[in-house]
Motif scaffolding. Structure first.
Motif, mmCIF file in Angstrom:
data_model
loop_
_atom_site.group_PDB
_atom_site.id
_atom_site.type_symbol
_atom_site.label_atom_id
_atom_site.label_comp_id
_atom_site.label_asym_id
_atom_site.label_seq_id
_atom_site.Cartn_x
_atom_site.Cartn_y
_atom_site.Cartn_z
ATOM 1 N N ASP A 18 -18.037 -62.495 82.510
ATOM 2 C CA ASP A 18 -17.374 -63.808 82.510
ATOM 3 C C ASP A 18 -17.344 -64.400 81.105
ATOM 4 N N GLU A 19 -18.502 -64.332 80.423
ATOM 5 C CA GLU A 19 -18.554 -64.878 79.071
ATOM 6 C C GLU A 19 -17.623 -64.094 78.149
ATOM 7 N N PHE A 20 -17.605 -62.780 78.317
ATOM 8 C CA PHE A 20 -16.721 -61.944 77.495
ATOM 9 C C PHE A 20 -15.268 -62.371 77.685
ATOM 10 N N ASN A 21 -14.881 -62.517 78.959
ATOM 11 C CA ASN A 21 -13.482 -62.863 79.237
ATOM 12 C C ASN A 21 -13.140 -64.271 78.747
ATOM 13 N N ALA A 22 -14.131 -65.149 78.763
ATOM 14 C CA ALA A 22 -13.873 -66.532 78.333
ATOM 15 C C ALA A 22 -13.775 -66.640 76.806
ATOM 16 N N ASN A 23 -14.602 -65.891 76.085
ATOM 17 C CA ASN A 23 -14.731 -66.139 74.636
ATOM 18 C C ASN A 23 -14.334 -64.990 73.716
ATOM 19 N N HIS A 24 -14.086 -63.824 74.254
ATOM 20 C CA HIS A 24 -13.903 -62.682 73.351
ATOM 21 C C HIS A 24 -12.662 -61.840 73.649
ATOM 22 N N THR A 25 -11.619 -62.482 74.109
ATOM 23 C CA THR A 25 -10.399 -61.705 74.355
ATOM 24 C C THR A 25 -9.349 -61.914 73.259
ATOM 25 N N GLY A 26 -9.581 -62.865 72.365
ATOM 26 C CA GLY A 26 -8.628 -63.109 71.269
ATOM 27 C C GLY A 26 -8.711 -62.023 70.203
ATOM 28 N N ILE A 27 -7.757 -62.071 69.276
ATOM 29 C CA ILE A 27 -7.759 -61.105 68.172
ATOM 30 C C ILE A 27 -7.677 -61.861 66.843
ATOM 31 N N PRO A 28 -8.677 -62.727 66.582
ATOM 32 C CA PRO A 28 -8.667 -63.465 65.313
ATOM 33 C C PRO A 28 -8.976 -62.520 64.149
#
Lengths: 328, 328
Positions: A238-248
């Motif tokens: 859940d945390e991964f999907n909330a905070n780490h799906t972008g490509i900054p």
């Protein structure tokens, strides 16, 4: 009359190009070409069409510039020479060591075909390269520094996902603050790999996986992690999907140099990018160079170019007069 | 064979050009032209000669590019058109509002003479302008910010020296840190003049001068200081001579923009300069564009150009092949 663009490859970069075209009123998306079945690909632009990649040649006369959105490892070394024979093309080939070979191959074909090609467009290679060139020309005596991040490294994220027990993983490259400050303050430090960047990993482990083993395997991985200080965080899906799906991504290019009869004065030139979306920013650069390719081709120029060969005014939709009045 | 340079005007900028030539092995200083008596002017370069400005035409065939080092207020509007008739010229004309008129005048003459001229070269106008153009082309949706400093404003220093009771004075323009941070963090603030820069003055008063009156007069001076938060320090002449005789400057150019189908992603492009010597850095930029003027002229190009019209590769002494291999 707008510039007619074709997109070849509809991944993150291809979608980024589509978004960038929407922001540039002198551009029009004509067609997207894909290796998938065209009917399975839904694009955002009303009026544009999706074709199978095998049909690209049929569109030769309806597209001013074809933007190649494949990867540098296997796609572009084949695609850019291939399509440079039929179209003005722009690519983002980013395997630095192979640029000379890629350039020579594409240049010969573009010249023969009477077309313009622009390779290695984006931010590194691309805007970072431009800043290295300008700054080196201005300050011949000095040191160069490039830092990357904070941002997602695709290659390192792929590497951690190959470790046994890793369900999902993302790796951030982060410049070391004290190194940035030392450069910014003109200290001209000699920096090891470890002193320039740290690596931070966010991992969703498989259920019951041995996290200590995963962490050890990542931190000691040669080439990718063993030369760096690496932090590994295990988090929930859940945390991964909330905070780490972008490509900054982003980074910094510095030139620290000296002038004066006895080189007594110091100067720092700094260029930096902070990007929410690496592919969308890269696409925004590509579309500017597509405009340049179109204009150069209309002027009768042919052959392969890089960002070094293109006068800045070609990138802007504004006239020379407007640019001098409002931006100089 | 080196590029033969003439310098017209031997003040801070002219001396800066001389220093820059020393750092560029493909350049050679042939002559300095001055309004003073040539025998009173001592230059640093062995082998170069000093001539009276009236003798410039005699050197027509011995100079590839003449760099005009006069001021923008009264010198360059006359000198650049005048010498563009005889030479390839480069100037640093920086009265932004008058650039279009200056361009048109110089362009007509250069075209008729079959020469290349490059105007408004330096860092603002110049490198800052380039960064505005590139960043605006890449991010069409966004806001621009330019901050100057920390550095010496010549105009403001002149203004405080005209105040009664001021023996020596220097004014520094300083960007407001919180404003820089807000821009850097993508907040797109609307900033008043006062919120962008502060002004700091260092003054050596005449003996017995009324410092309270001086301070009041400075802080309330219209156009120059009344719209800013200004600090006035009274210091000894020794302290002034020890710490305030340099001409540092610099600044920041930002573009804060959005991409994505619904403009959901933010990006910040930042370019900054930190310069110990404003004239030496400006000179270092001028010499790169002198190289470009020489090359363009050899290619048969004519007319007036600005930094917007010149492909970056023309600035570097390196070949296209070397640039692609080492800087792309």
């Amino acid at each position: 009359m707008s510039i007619k663009i074709g997109i070849l490859g509809y991944g993150n970069l291809g979608r980024g190009i589509e978004c960038a075209i929407k922001q540039n009123v002198d551009m029009e998306l004509v067609a997207v070409f894909t290796r998938r079945s065209p009917e399975t690909v839904t694009i955002l632009t009303q009026g544009a069409r999706v074709y199978h990649i095998d049909d690209v040649e049929k569109m030769k006369n309806e597209i001013d510039v074809l933007i190649l959105c494949g990867g540098s490892a296997t796609d572009l070394p084949v695609q850019t020479p291939k399509y440079a024979e039929m179209f003005n093309v722009v690519d983002s080939f980013d395997t630095h060591a192979n640029i000379p070979t890629h350039f020579d191959a594409v240049d010969a074909i573009s010249k023969k075909a009477g077309k313009v090609s622009i390779i290695s467009v984006g931010w590194d290679p691309g805007m970072f390269s431009l800043n290295r060139l300008y700054a080196n020309a201005i300050l011949p005596q000095g040191c160069d520094y490039t830092f990357w991040g904070k941002g997602v490294s695709q290659g390192h994220s792929d590497a951690i996902r190959r470790v046994e027990g890793v369900k999902k993983g993302k790796q951030y490259t982060i410049p070391v603050d004290s190194a940035l400050e030392a450069v910014r303050n003109g200290k001209n430090p000699e920096l090891t790999t470890r002193q320039k960047h740290i690596r931070e990993c966010f991992i969703v482990p498989d259920e019951g996986a041995d996290t200590a083993k995963i962490e050890h395997e990542i931190k000691t991985m040669p080439n990718y992690f063993s030369d760096y200080d690496t932090t590994v965080h295990f988090i929930s899906e859940d945390e991964f999907n909330a905070n780490h799906t972008g490509i900054p991504h982003g980074g910094f290019v510095f030139r620290s140099g000296k002038t004066g009869w006895n080189e007594e004065n110091s100067h720092i030139i700094e260029y930096s990018l902070k990007l929410d979306s690496n592919p969308e920013f890269t696409s925004s650069v590509l579309i500017c160079y597509a405009r340049a390719a179109y204009r150069l081709s209309r002027e009768g120029q042919v052959g392969c170019k890089t960002v070094f060969d293109i006068a800045p005014a070609y990138l802007s939709p504004k006239s020379g007069e407007e640019l001098r009045k409002h931006m100089l």
